[in-house]
Scaffold this active site. Structure first.
Site, mmCIF file in Angstrom:
data_model
loop_
_atom_site.group_PDB
_atom_site.id
_atom_site.type_symbol
_atom_site.label_atom_id
_atom_site.label_comp_id
_atom_site.label_asym_id
_atom_site.label_seq_id
_atom_site.Cartn_x
_atom_site.Cartn_y
_atom_site.Cartn_z
ATOM 1 N NE ARG A 156 -1.940 -1.540 3.546
ATOM 2 C CZ ARG A 156 -2.069 -2.765 4.042
ATOM 3 N NH1 ARG A 156 -3.036 -3.545 3.620
ATOM 4 N NH2 ARG A 156 -1.259 -3.202 4.970
ATOM 5 C CB ILE A 157 3.452 2.584 2.312
ATOM 6 C CG1 ILE A 157 2.478 2.579 3.506
ATOM 7 C CG2 ILE A 157 4.348 3.827 2.379
ATOM 8 C CD1 ILE A 157 3.124 2.387 4.868
ATOM 9 N NE ARG A 237 8.720 -1.040 12.483
ATOM 10 C CZ ARG A 237 7.711 -0.197 12.227
ATOM 11 N NH1 ARG A 237 7.896 0.838 11.436
ATOM 12 N NH2 ARG A 237 6.524 -0.405 12.779
ATOM 13 C CD GLU A 266 13.217 3.952 15.067
ATOM 14 O OE1 GLU A 266 12.139 4.036 15.691
ATOM 15 O OE2 GLU A 266 13.269 3.851 13.839
ATOM 16 C CG HIS A 284 9.589 5.735 13.609
ATOM 17 N ND1 HIS A 284 9.983 4.483 13.986
ATOM 18 C CD2 HIS A 284 8.536 5.530 12.775
ATOM 19 C CE1 HIS A 284 9.202 3.569 13.430
ATOM 20 N NE2 HIS A 284 8.310 4.195 12.672
#
Ligand code: GLV
Length: 319
Positions: A156-157, A237, A266, A284
């Protein structure tokens, strides 16, 4: 009254929804990642949990859950949860797909433009009092028209990012485990091997979920294939790219720039990255728009309410 434990303050729509449905909300209300001890205590007798991508739901945590029917992750990614073990324990896991797609694709393009036109470097230059007037050779960047835009992961992205890149005049290619007929038709895009994508792209943009197969998928060998004039963007990620290898190619200027919204460790960001000029670094914030975050909160709440009312979840991550 069924208890929903929420690991951090989330936007109002989801909280309102749960209150209206008559659930008891228990919220870790400090504005920081919930400490492990409090997480383990909070989830113990909860009927449902709304979790964040910063909360680790490993075997230890899942074993503490005595009543929990659902972990509703307030994120599209769910690599923070041991899905196999949750499944074994018959705990439903949901995520928040669709609702953050456009926001994340927007941010991806913001990073592409920031890298291509050296925006953070330019702003630093101006704020540093170095602007002495227009110069023919000042801060020259890269034009997007006719550039090859390589989408790694045509979900989708990836699709929404390709749409935006196409509007800027880029030619789209993609790497995905599956052939995506719709993607190919929409963008006249060719599916290529990852090596071929790394070799021929002017912009590489990563849109894969993190799992065992994608961890360090973009390793030193892959990065070495990139053109000297190319840009790599990661809004997925951090662990998908070997960060040390990326730092090394950036230090040696073997690529033009990198735009990173995510990192391997992170919230720690490798100090070497902070020193580089040819990177744009964001904390992020891919889905960090008011609209997307409101929808994420509501979707997580709807998943919880559905399951606690004996219905099917809206967006389960496994069947
Ligand atoms: C953000 O990274 C998300 O997975 O939603």
């Amino acid at each position: 009254m069924k208890k929903v434990f929420i690991t951090r303050i989330i936007p109002e729509p989801g909280l309102n929804y749960l209150r209206q449905k008559g659930f008891k909300i228990e919220l870790y209300s400090e504005d920081r990642t919930i400490p492990r001890k409090q997480l383990l205590a909070g989830i113990k007798d909860a009927d449902a949990v709304i979790s964040l991508l910063t909360d680790k739901f490993d075997r230890e945590a899942i074993d503490k859950m005595n009543n929990c029917q659902i972990i509703a992750n307030h994120a599209v990614g769910f690599n923070n949860i041991d899905i196999d073990y949750a499944k074994e324990k018959k705990i439903i896991v949901t995520n928040t797909p669709e609702v953050l797609t456009e926001s994340t694709a927007d941010l991806t393009m913001a990073l592409v433009l920031s890298c291509a036109r050296r925006l953070t470097e330019a702003e630093k230059f101006l704020r540093g009092g170095k602007f002495e007037g227009w110069k023919p050779m000042l801060l020259l960047g890269i034009e997007l028209k006719d550039k090859v835009f390589g989408i790694v992961g045509a979900g989708r992205i990836g699709f929404e990012t390709a749409k935006r890149a196409k509007a800027f005049g880029c030619r789209i290619i993609y790497f995905d485990n599956e052939k995506k007929a719709n993607f190919e038709k929409e963008f006249s895009a060719r599916r290529v091997s990852l090596n071929s994508l790394m070799l021929s792209s002017d912009i590489v943009s990563v849109h894969l979920p993190l799992n065992k197969k994608t961890h360090h998928l973009i390793n030193r060998d892959k990065l070495k294939l990139m053109k000297k004039s190319s840009i790599i963007i990661n809004t997925a990620r951090g662990e998908i790219i070997d960060e040390k290898a990326l730092i090394s190619v950036l230090e040696k200027k073997q690529i033009f720039a990198a735009g990173l919204d995510v990192f391997e460790k992170e919230p720690n960001v490798n100090k070497k990255l902070l020193k580089l000029e040819n990177v744009v670094l964001l904390p992020h914030i891919g889905s960090a728009t008011i609209e997307a975050r409101n929808r994420m909160s509501l979707l997580a709440a709807k998943n919880v309410a559905a399951v606690l009312s004996g219905n099917k979840p809206l967006t389960p991550v496994y069947n």
